[in-house]
Design an enzyme around this catalytic site. Structure first.
Site, PDB file in Angstrom:
ATOM      1  N   ARG A 172       3.066   1.410   1.049  1.00 56.44           N
ATOM      2  CA  ARG A 172       1.729   0.842   0.806  1.00 56.44           C
ATOM      3  C   ARG A 172       1.479   0.632  -0.690  1.00 56.44           C
ATOM      4  NH1 ARG A 172       1.428   5.949   2.436  1.00 56.44           N
ATOM      5  NH2 ARG A 172       0.862   7.466   0.852  1.00 56.44           N
ATOM      6  N   ASN A 173       2.250   1.311  -1.536  1.00 60.73           N
ATOM      7  CA  ASN A 173       2.075   1.201  -2.982  1.00 60.73           C
ATOM      8  C   ASN A 173       3.196   0.420  -3.666  1.00 60.73           C
ATOM      9  OD1 ASN A 173      -0.382   2.460  -3.088  1.00 60.73           O
ATOM     10  ND2 ASN A 173       0.511   4.505  -3.235  1.00 60.73           N
ATOM     11  N   ASP A 211       0.565   1.166  -8.692  1.00 61.69           N
ATOM     12  CA  ASP A 211      -0.290   2.348  -8.627  1.00 61.69           C
ATOM     13  C   ASP A 211       0.361   3.628  -9.123  1.00 61.69           C
ATOM     14  OD1 ASP A 211      -2.328   0.830  -7.694  1.00 61.69           O
ATOM     15  OD2 ASP A 211      -2.078   1.369  -5.591  1.00 61.69           O
ATOM     16  N   ASP A 260       2.665   9.085  -5.721  1.00 59.82           N
ATOM     17  CA  ASP A 260       2.227   8.538  -4.427  1.00 59.82           C
ATOM     18  C   ASP A 260       3.124   7.366  -4.055  1.00 59.82           C
ATOM     19  OD1 ASP A 260       0.813   8.183  -2.125  1.00 59.82           O
ATOM     20  OD2 ASP A 260      -0.965   7.310  -3.076  1.00 59.82           O
TER      21      ASP A 260
END
Ligand code: AMP
Length: 498
Positions: free
Chosen positions: A352-353, A366, A348
């Site tokens: 955003r991560n 993450d 992912d």
């Protein structure tokens, strides 16, 4: 060259352990009561490279420059006795990566081996440094070589290549050579042989992360909930809320509180075993967990500027320049190159991560969590058979055949570069997830964003090759992005470009 690098990675991958088979260390009793094994011959002195404030009553506080004698060395934390400074005649645990043997090159206050050219410029130009501040670092473009970076009067940084003689000496200019780097530094601190006289070593403002929160949490990383205080809510993500917290009344941490039922605790613990072992300066370190009751807490290092996506959207070019954006991309590639080397997969990867700290430091967060969580953000994670996908970030073979590999991470990295260069714009801005799924197999790819240099778009396009095998490795991506810095040669010394 690229072929060689790819083959090199494959060789490395085959020799590195695959972390797919975790032993259940959570239930293993801590073995801290065992009698200590002295491995250091007495009297070996180490110098502290950074200040450290004790986090538990078993730790030793010290200041940079203090002398310490390790009495018992274990992997990441050593039991030591202070010789000089605030720790003199006291004993306790110290983080092993904060000290170096006296008289070694690592103990020299001007030796910053892992610092990149751009980082060196930023560090030297920071307020604490005066004219002539300097450091010696590994040269990026030539493995095994060294560079000297110094701050000039006009607040610019100049870089000099340090050349080696066949007999082991060093020189910057052929006129004078030196047996050691220390002699070279002393010489250029006393005479004007370079265009600047060296004054003080660059200030070391950022201490590295310790490995684990303390000596005790390395093995016993299920920590009591009562040792954490949640201070301020930092945000909410698809898994729950994130807080700035303090551990043991001493150490700032980030605490992710997981929505009850958002995952299977056993699955999470299995994955967390792997995540815990993935330690790299560009990966968010997982410090500890509280899993005995809900909500589960995940304790990680705290990053002062939150997610890269928010950071980019807030800035919109106000302070970030293309060189900063490329550097951020190369930091993410560096963290991902480590994940690649460990045969792990992120699943992912997206802005955003990625989290941002001081001085635009970026770290990948993450990793691996996507495998254990039920994705809930409907705008990003689209339900598909067998799970939910962040469609616009996911490689076609992962969407259609559920084939997640490091090469599907490379595809996502191309999208992340797009996010970086557009200051956090939604990828495929005019298209729905469904349209993206339909168009990609027909060969459609996002066009070059406005103000994006061609070489950067070429890198993105490589990541979006149809066949996963044709996409570059993260190691290649890292050096390609680092090479972009070399296109700006304005800060180099004309004759000694390093
Ligand atoms: P997440 O649940 O990971 O999506 O996180 C939600 C928000 O919390 C992010 O967008 C960040 O702004 C913030 N956040 C998450 N982890 C950290 C951290 N380790 N340090 C600082 N802020 C964080």
């Amino acid at each position: 060259m690229e072929g060689f690098r790819e083959r090199f990675i494959l060789c490395c991958q085959s020799t590195f352990p695959c972390f797919g088979d975790p032993a259940n260390e959570f239930t293993k009793p801590p073995n801290r009561e065992l009698p200590p094994t002295p491995v250091e011959k007495p009297g070996c002195v180490y110098i502290a490279l950074y200040d450290y404030t004790a986090r538990t009553e078993n730790d030793l506080s010290f200041n940079a420059g203090d002398k310490l004698e390790p009495l018992r060395k274990e992997e990441d934390w050593w039991y030591a006795r202070g010789i000089t400074g605030i720790s003199a005649n006291k004993e306790g645990y110290i983080p092993a990566n904060y000290v170096a043997p006296e008289e070694s090159l690592d103990a020299e206050p001007w030796y910053f081996p892992e610092t990149k050219r751009l980082e060196a410029e930023k560090m030297l130009m920071s307020q604490e440094n005066k004219n002539g501040a300097f450091l010696i670092r590994n040269c990026e473009s030539q493995a095994g070589e060294l560079s000297l970076s110094a701050l000039l009067q006009n607040k610019k940084v100049k870089h000099f290549k340090i050349r080696r003689l066949d007999n082991g000496g060093y020189f910057v200019s052929r006129i004078q050579s030196f047996f050691t780097l220390k002699e070279l530094v002393e010489h250029y601190s006393n005479v004007d042989g370079l265009s600047v006289r060296l004054t003080e070593p660059c200030k070391k403002t950022m201490a590295p992360e310790t490995h684990g929160l303390s000596y005790n949490t390395v093995d016993q990383w299920e920590i009591p909930r009562s040792s954490l205080k949640l201070l301020k809510k930092l945000g909410a993500g698809q898994f729950g809320e994130v807080y700035e917290g303090i551990w043991n009344d001493s150490t700032a941490v980030a605490v992710k509180t997981l929505k009850p039922g958002s995952m299977d605790t056993k699955d999470f613990l299995r994955e967390a075993q792997i995540m815990k072992k993935l330690r790299h300066p560009k990966l968010i370190q997982l410090y500890a967990v509280c899993t005995t009751e809900e909500p589960i807490y995940i304790v990680t290092e705290l990053m002062s500027n939150g997610s890269l996506l928010e950071y980019l959207q807030k800035d919109r070019g106000a302070s970030l320049q293309m060189s900063d954006q490329i550097e951020m991309g190369s930091q993410v590639a560096s963290g991902m190159a480590f994940i690649e080397l460990q045969n792990y997969i992120h699943r992912d990867l997206a802005a955003r991560n990625v989290l941002v700290g001081d001085n635009n430091v970026c770290k990948v967060a993450d990793f691996g969590l996507a495998r254990v969580f039920q994705m809930e953000n409907e705008n990003v994670y689209e339900a598909k058979e067998g799970g939910k996908f962040p469609v616009k970030w996911t490689a076609p073979e992962a969407i259609h055949e559920n084939k997640f590999t490091i090469k599907s991470d490379v595809w996502s990295f191309g999208i992340l570069l797009y996010e970086i260069v557009t200051f956090g714009q939604m990828p495929y801005p005019t298209m729905t997830n469904f349209q993206v799924i339909q168009q990609l197999p027909k060969g459609y790819r996002m066009p070059c964003p406005l103000n994006c240099p061609k070489y950067l778009y070429d890198i993105m396009s490589e990541c979006w090759k149809d066949s996963p095998a044709d996409r570059p490795t993260f190691e290649t991506l890292q050096w390609k992005l680092e090479d972009c810095f070399d296109m700006d040669v304005s800060s180099y010394d004309d004759t000694n470009r390093y």
